[in-house]
Design an enzyme around this catalytic site. Structure first.
Site, PDB file in Angstrom:
ATOM      1  N   ALA A  43      -3.200  21.516 -97.393  1.00 23.07           N
ATOM      2  CA  ALA A  43      -2.360  20.338 -97.640  1.00 23.07           C
ATOM      3  C   ALA A  43      -3.075  19.042 -97.296  1.00 23.07           C
ATOM      4  O   ALA A  43      -2.700  17.977 -97.762  1.00 23.07           O
ATOM      5  CB  ALA A  43      -1.080  20.443 -96.820  1.00 23.07           C
ATOM      6  N   LYS A  44      -4.108  19.119 -96.456  1.00 20.07           N
ATOM      7  CA  LYS A  44      -4.909  17.956 -96.054  1.00 20.07           C
ATOM      8  C   LYS A  44      -4.026  16.791 -95.624  1.00 20.07           C
ATOM      9  O   LYS A  44      -4.245  15.652 -96.012  1.00 20.07           O
ATOM     10  CB  LYS A  44      -5.888  17.581 -97.163  1.00 20.07           C
ATOM     11  N   ARG A  45      -3.051  17.082 -94.771  1.00 26.16           N
ATOM     12  CA  ARG A  45      -2.155  16.066 -94.266  1.00 26.16           C
ATOM     13  C   ARG A  45      -2.778  15.348 -93.065  1.00 26.16           C
ATOM     14  O   ARG A  45      -3.862  15.713 -92.598  1.00 26.16           O
ATOM     15  CB  ARG A  45      -0.818  16.687 -93.874  1.00 26.16           C
TER      16      ARG A  45
END
Lengths: 294, 294
Positions: free
Chosen positions: B92-94
């Protein structure tokens, strides 16, 4: 929305207020919880109450995702409800390899994909150029790139001193670092400089936290015409006066975000009226700073 | 899932294969498009076909978000279907300010929020410590932090030379940069070093692109015990042999991701059988590298 449209709206409304729709189901006034879509009911009331004083709305995607599929439906309804003259920001902080960023761009920019049609999206710069460009492939859409954020962790990496000269030098003693043709900047400054080679002020903005006023003048030097999206006024402690004095330009050049101070001004039946008062107070203050600037 | 559980599974299956579920509706075999949930039908077949050879599954959240609310339902069904002994990664690379990262953590880690219960999530480090810690507040859950990614844009910022000494020095000529007590690293190395003060190898992994093999030995020095999640083998051109020789540890220490080469090995009725063959080929190669390592 174009740079000129946004600028004209700011002068017309005498406001550069962005209302952050960080709508937390756990904080809603109780009387809304019986609505079929309480999050949308709340957002609709907030938008109705503040649209005279705000030029932009910024749903924070985390708050909608945390509700699962029905959160996305609330987000779709909210985005459709925002008046067409307001600039919409998907505060998503995405960024991935090219084909994945391309899908995030579809998600937030192409109505037929996920039912969303934002004007802009916030993007994290860590993965570099090809993680950002797919968003710019959508004509008329904007990237709002994280530069210097408002949180304490901004000191961990964003303020490290960097040099763009990667090879040579240090192993031999570091002499190259004293030569004048090596750029020495803090990482966030390098981000601002580099990103300007990807798009102009008509397609890109930078996120600069309101808690970082000491850096704002330097940022204005680096990016004299870019809009800056400034969160952190209010709950996070940033000063609107300081931000405005250092950040305003002839075209406006600022979108100052307030979320919690407006959304949760009251948790009673009067929440919308209180939100309106709060937004109007900020707008009046902004009108003063806009006048001072000329 | 614990470090030991993951390590034991790798030795038992003789595999450190992670299957990336980058499931693109536009690429599905045509006969699946009449299913009520084609994305889930595809993922189910891929999981059935590959679970003997894979220790981990990594849905790329962009692909699900791009379908709107029904994409989240496909994601929920997929995650529930993944065998319990496999390590699940929300790619998700949040990363956002603390309260927002906390909501992303709820989204991906708390089943009662959005119906998801991942073991781990990928996180972008740009916003620093307090953007990462909320994910680690969930006991037993993992953060997989971007360090050195596989895409060309990784050179823009991740490989800049940084120094942790912010004040003093340069204005006066830069002499401090030659002294031995100033850390000079590339940004991604600073990220790896700093992040180790936030969590140990039992809770944190790093993303290192398979295209970055020249840096892998250095990364192993910096993080001798951490698992590395390595995308970029296959479609992106990374070498499994090189990655394995430089990255494997006694405990395994690698999760090598393959997505497109497995998912789209065939677009016909035999897509699952071809995916199985592809996964098995990778597993057999991995078994050799695991044997060489001892």
């Amino acid at each position: 929305m174009t740079y000129t449209d946004l600028s004209e709206q700011i002068l017309r409304k005498q406001s550069y207020l962005c209302v952050g729709l960080d709508t937390d189901l756990r904080k809603l006034p109780h009387h809304l919880l019986t609505e079929p879509d309480p999050v949308f009911a709340f957002n609709k009331a907030i938008i109705d109450a503040t649209a005279d004083f705000a030029v932009s709305y910024k749903p924070n995607i985390a708050f909608y995702e945390a509700q699962g599929p029905r959160g996305w439906e609330s987000l779709q309804r909210t985005l459709e409800y925002i008046p067409a003259d307001c600039f919409t920001i998907a505060d998503a902080k995405r960024g991935d390899i090219g084909n994945t960023s391309g899908l995030y761009a579809r998600t937030f920019f192409e109505p037929q994909a996920a039912g969303l049609n934002f004007d802009s999206i916030t993007v994290a710069p860590y993965m570099g150029r090809d993680s950002v460009m797919p968003f710019l492939d959508y004509e008329g859409k904007w990237v709002i790139l994280l530069a210097l954020t408002s949180n304490p962790g901004s000191a961990d990496f964003q303020r490290l001193v960097t040099t763009s000269q990667l090879d040579g030098g240090m192993a031999g003693g570091g002499g190259d670092y004293m030569s004048e043709n090596v750029a020495m900047d803090q990482l966030y400054q390098t981000v601002i400089k580099t990103a300007q080679t990807w798009a102009g002020p008509d397609r890109m903005m930078f996120v600069v936290g309101a808690t970082q006023t000491s850096e704002l003048s330097r940022i204005r030097e680096l990016a004299p015409d870019h809009f800056l999206l400034v969160p952190g006024v209010g709950a996070q402690g940033g000063s609107l006066a300081e931000v405005s004095r250092r950040g305003l330009t002839k075209a406006g050049g600022l979108l100052v975000n307030a979320s919690r101070s407006i959304l949760y001004a009251s948790d009673g039946l009067d929440f919308a009226a209180q939100a309106r008062t709060e937004a109007q107070t900020l707008q009046k203050e902004m009108a003063l700073y806009l006048a001072e600037r000329v």
